[in-house]
Design a protein around this motif. Structure first.
Motif, PDB file in Angstrom:
ATOM      1  N   THR A 141       1.302  21.908   1.811  1.00 12.11           N
ATOM      2  CA  THR A 141       1.021  20.474   1.812  1.00 12.11           C
ATOM      3  C   THR A 141       1.963  19.762   2.775  1.00 12.11           C
ATOM      4  N   CYS A 142       3.239  20.071   2.706  1.00 13.57           N
ATOM      5  CA  CYS A 142       4.223  19.440   3.591  1.00 13.57           C
ATOM      6  C   CYS A 142       3.928  19.726   5.058  1.00 13.57           C
ATOM      7  N   ALA A 143       3.483  20.939   5.351  1.00 11.93           N
ATOM      8  CA  ALA A 143       3.291  21.355   6.740  1.00 11.93           C
ATOM      9  C   ALA A 143       2.035  20.793   7.380  1.00 11.93           C
ATOM     10  N   TYR A 144       0.975  20.585   6.576  1.00 10.68           N
ATOM     11  CA  TYR A 144      -0.324  20.263   7.172  1.00 10.68           C
ATOM     12  C   TYR A 144      -0.902  18.919   6.790  1.00 10.68           C
ATOM     13  N   ASN A 145      -0.388  18.251   5.767  1.00 14.38           N
ATOM     14  CA  ASN A 145      -0.937  16.967   5.333  1.00 14.38           C
ATOM     15  C   ASN A 145      -0.521  15.893   6.335  1.00 14.38           C
ATOM     16  N   ASP A 146      -1.444  15.437   7.172  1.00 19.13           N
ATOM     17  CA  ASP A 146      -1.109  14.632   8.354  1.00 19.13           C
ATOM     18  C   ASP A 146      -2.099  13.487   8.554  1.00 19.13           C
ATOM     19  N   LEU A 147      -2.335  12.699   7.505  1.00 21.74           N
ATOM     20  CA  LEU A 147      -3.310  11.610   7.569  1.00 21.74           C
ATOM     21  C   LEU A 147      -2.643  10.253   7.430  1.00 21.74           C
ATOM     22  N   GLY A 148      -3.007   9.339   8.316  1.00 15.62           N
ATOM     23  CA  GLY A 148      -2.597   7.950   8.214  1.00 15.62           C
ATOM     24  C   GLY A 148      -3.825   7.054   8.207  1.00 15.62           C
ATOM     25  N   LEU A 149      -3.743   5.913   7.522  1.00 13.30           N
ATOM     26  CA  LEU A 149      -4.850   4.968   7.457  1.00 13.30           C
ATOM     27  C   LEU A 149      -4.377   3.600   7.919  1.00 13.30           C
ATOM     28  N   VAL A 150      -5.155   3.007   8.816  1.00 12.41           N
ATOM     29  CA  VAL A 150      -4.859   1.688   9.370  1.00 12.41           C
ATOM     30  C   VAL A 150      -5.912   0.717   8.848  1.00 12.41           C
ATOM     31  N   GLU A 151      -5.465  -0.332   8.140  1.00 11.34           N
ATOM     32  CA  GLU A 151      -6.414  -1.305   7.598  1.00 11.34           C
ATOM     33  C   GLU A 151      -6.804  -2.311   8.664  1.00 11.34           C
ATOM     34  N   LEU A 152      -8.109  -2.602   8.726  1.00 16.17           N
ATOM     35  CA  LEU A 152      -8.650  -3.593   9.654  1.00 16.17           C
ATOM     36  C   LEU A 152      -9.071  -4.834   8.883  1.00 16.17           C
ATOM     37  N   ASP A 153      -8.897  -6.012   9.498  1.00 16.06           N
ATOM     38  CA  ASP A 153      -9.326  -7.231   8.815  1.00 16.06           C
ATOM     39  C   ASP A 153     -10.820  -7.452   9.027  1.00 16.06           C
ATOM     40  N   ARG A 154     -11.359  -8.454   8.362  1.00 17.38           N
ATOM     41  CA  ARG A 154     -12.806  -8.683   8.385  1.00 17.38           C
ATOM     42  C   ARG A 154     -13.323  -8.977   9.793  1.00 17.38           C
ATOM     43  N   ASP A 155     -12.549  -9.710  10.573  1.00 16.05           N
ATOM     44  CA  ASP A 155     -12.994 -10.018  11.930  1.00 16.05           C
ATOM     45  C   ASP A 155     -13.137  -8.742  12.750  1.00 16.05           C
ATOM     46  N   ALA A 156     -12.191  -7.812  12.591  1.00 14.49           N
ATOM     47  CA  ALA A 156     -12.259  -6.559  13.335  1.00 14.49           C
ATOM     48  C   ALA A 156     -13.408  -5.683  12.847  1.00 14.49           C
ATOM     49  N   VAL A 157     -13.659  -5.684  11.539  1.00 10.13           N
ATOM     50  CA  VAL A 157     -14.734  -4.859  10.981  1.00 10.13           C
ATOM     51  C   VAL A 157     -16.085  -5.262  11.555  1.00 10.13           C
ATOM     52  N   ALA A 158     -16.244  -6.521  11.932  1.00  9.51           N
ATOM     53  CA  ALA A 158     -17.494  -6.977  12.531  1.00  9.51           C
ATOM     54  C   ALA A 158     -17.766  -6.301  13.871  1.00  9.51           C
ATOM     55  N   HIS A 159     -16.725  -5.706  14.476  1.00  9.79           N
ATOM     56  CA  HIS A 159     -16.865  -5.017  15.760  1.00  9.79           C
ATOM     57  C   HIS A 159     -16.908  -3.497  15.592  1.00  9.79           C
ATOM     58  N   GLU A 264      -6.605  16.275   2.559  1.00 14.57           N
ATOM     59  CA  GLU A 264      -5.817  15.076   2.840  1.00 14.57           C
ATOM     60  C   GLU A 264      -6.378  13.858   2.104  1.00 14.57           C
ATOM     61  N   LEU A 265      -7.706  13.734   2.080  1.00  8.59           N
ATOM     62  CA  LEU A 265      -8.306  12.589   1.409  1.00  8.59           C
ATOM     63  C   LEU A 265      -8.131  12.687  -0.106  1.00  8.59           C
ATOM     64  N   ALA A 266      -8.238  13.907  -0.646  1.00  3.75           N
ATOM     65  CA  ALA A 266      -8.000  14.089  -2.074  1.00  3.75           C
ATOM     66  C   ALA A 266      -6.561  13.716  -2.437  1.00  3.75           C
ATOM     67  N   TYR A 267      -5.621  14.085  -1.582  1.00  7.43           N
ATOM     68  CA  TYR A 267      -4.215  13.751  -1.823  1.00  7.43           C
ATOM     69  C   TYR A 267      -4.008  12.237  -1.770  1.00  7.43           C
ATOM     70  N   ALA A 268      -4.632  11.587  -0.792  1.00  7.34           N
ATOM     71  CA  ALA A 268      -4.511  10.134  -0.681  1.00  7.34           C
ATOM     72  C   ALA A 268      -5.108   9.447  -1.896  1.00  7.34           C
ATOM     73  N   ASN A 269      -6.221   9.949  -2.403  1.00  4.05           N
ATOM     74  CA  ASN A 269      -6.834   9.343  -3.587  1.00  4.05           C
ATOM     75  C   ASN A 269      -5.994   9.549  -4.832  1.00  4.05           C
ATOM     76  N   ALA A 270      -5.284  10.672  -4.890  1.00  5.02           N
ATOM     77  CA  ALA A 270      -4.451  10.943  -6.063  1.00  5.02           C
ATOM     78  C   ALA A 270      -3.143  10.170  -6.033  1.00  5.02           C
ATOM     79  N   HIS A 271      -2.617   9.899  -4.841  1.00  6.32           N
ATOM     80  CA  HIS A 271      -1.251   9.375  -4.757  1.00  6.32           C
ATOM     81  C   HIS A 271      -1.082   8.159  -3.839  1.00  6.32           C
ATOM     82  N   GLY A 272      -2.151   7.724  -3.170  1.00  3.12           N
ATOM     83  CA  GLY A 272      -2.003   6.695  -2.150  1.00  3.12           C
ATOM     84  C   GLY A 272      -2.064   5.265  -2.634  1.00  3.12           C
ATOM     85  N   GLU A 273      -2.482   5.026  -3.878  1.00  2.00           N
ATOM     86  CA  GLU A 273      -2.508   3.682  -4.472  1.00  2.00           C
ATOM     87  C   GLU A 273      -3.385   2.705  -3.680  1.00  2.00           C
ATOM     88  N   LEU A 274      -4.502   3.232  -3.146  1.00  2.90           N
ATOM     89  CA  LEU A 274      -5.441   2.371  -2.425  1.00  2.90           C
ATOM     90  C   LEU A 274      -6.792   2.323  -3.131  1.00  2.90           C
TER      91      LEU A 274
END
Length: 308
Positions: A141-159, A264-274
């Motif tokens: 997990t330490c070696a390969y878990n390499d995911l970051g998420l960038v939140e976009l605002d509503r104006d950006a989502v329209a694009h 990575e997504l399963a880990y984020a769902n378990a521990h990412g608080e999003l």
């Protein structure tokens, strides 16, 4: 020794191609993965005119420039993915997400879209930050878990459109890994390509899974270059399978290290608080032979050299 170095702007091509890393030789028991259903595609911008989509560049303050991978949602929030190491602040040899230096959650990220469109996002999840806060101890997990998420605002989502350029998809999320010989398709967008779009799509063939399924070794016609970090990888059904994490020169020369998105997504769902993160399906159908791209440019390579 493992080297990231595909995303940070400060890492030169010569540095990346001069250093090799050794893959872990032991695997731990694979965890049970609970995959979220892919979110439907509501009012996304049309794929042909969307300034934002998987494959646009992200530039993390204090970190480096990378290629984004897929679009994710949680409730009414929208995120675009990048590699966690894109926010890394240490040396290229710092690849263990459990002890590598990184910018914190909350760091500003510039998202550079098409036709001069630029917007600001926020790093709201980093597997590296989360693992360090939790005291994660599993070596794979330490070696390969390499995911970051960038939140976009509503104006950006329209694009924004969630389809991978050229290939289309993703058609869903794969939890089957990339066994040896499996075909895969990717879209890189490094600034080193100087905007030549035809150089971005490429096909590959897997040399097998590593790290207990947390990673995959993939050969493409041309390996990833600095700035390609985070690039989306699809399987031959168009499902999202991973993202580009490293360039490897040993033990398999000039192969791409691809981290497994389902884990990575399963880990984020378990521990990412999003909340419950969901991969967004593309609005465009998947094709392994995108129009306008010569077949020889995206033909999968024969695989690793004999005896590699």
């Amino acid at each position: 020794m493992r080297v990231r170095g595909l995303g940070a702007a400060a890492v030169a091509v010569g540095v990346v191609t001069a250093v090799a890393f050794v893959l872990p030789s032991t695997a731990t028991a694979q965890p049970t993965i609970q995959l979220p259903a892919a979110a439907p595609a509501p009012g996304w911008a049309p794929a042909g005119s969307a300034e934002l989509h998987p494959g646009v560049q992200t530039v993390t303050t204090g970190g480096g420039a990378c290629t984004s991978n897929f679009v994710f949602t949680s409730g009414d929030r929208t995120f675009i993915g990048q590699a966690a190491h894109c926010a890394g602040t240490g040396q290229a040899t710092e690849t263990n997400g459990c002890d590598s230096s990184t910018m914190p959650v909350g760091t500003a990220v510039t998202v550079q879209g098409d036709r001069g469109y630029t917007t600001s996002g926020t790093l709201v999840y980093s597997s590296w930050v989360t693992m360090q806060q939790r005291g994660e101890a599993d070596p794979n997990t330490c070696a390969y878990n390499d995911l970051g998420l960038v939140e976009l605002d509503r104006d950006a989502v329209a694009h924004l459109n969630p389809s991978v350029p050229f290939f289309g998809g993703p058609t869903g999320l794969s939890d089957a890994g990339l066994p040896a010989g499996a075909l895969t398709y990717s879209y890189g967008n490094s600034p080193l390509r100087q905007g030549v779009a035809a150089l971005s799509p490429k096909a590959g063939v897997s040399a097998g899974d590593v790290g207990g399924g947390w990673g995959h070794e993939v050969y493409t016609i041309s390996p990833g270059v600095p700035g390609d970090s985070g690039s989306a990888f699809l399987n031959d059904s168009g499902q999202a399978v991973g993202l580009l994490s490293t360039l490897n020169l040993a033990p398999l020369p000039v192969s791409n290290g691809v981290s497994d998105l389902s884990r990575e997504l399963a880990y984020a769902n378990a521990h990412g608080e999003l909340g419950t993160l969901k991969l967004v399906r593309g609005t465009e159908p998947f094709t392994a032979t995108p129009p306008g791209i010569p077949l020889q440019d995206i033909a999968p390579p024969a695989g690793p050299p004999a005896g590699a």
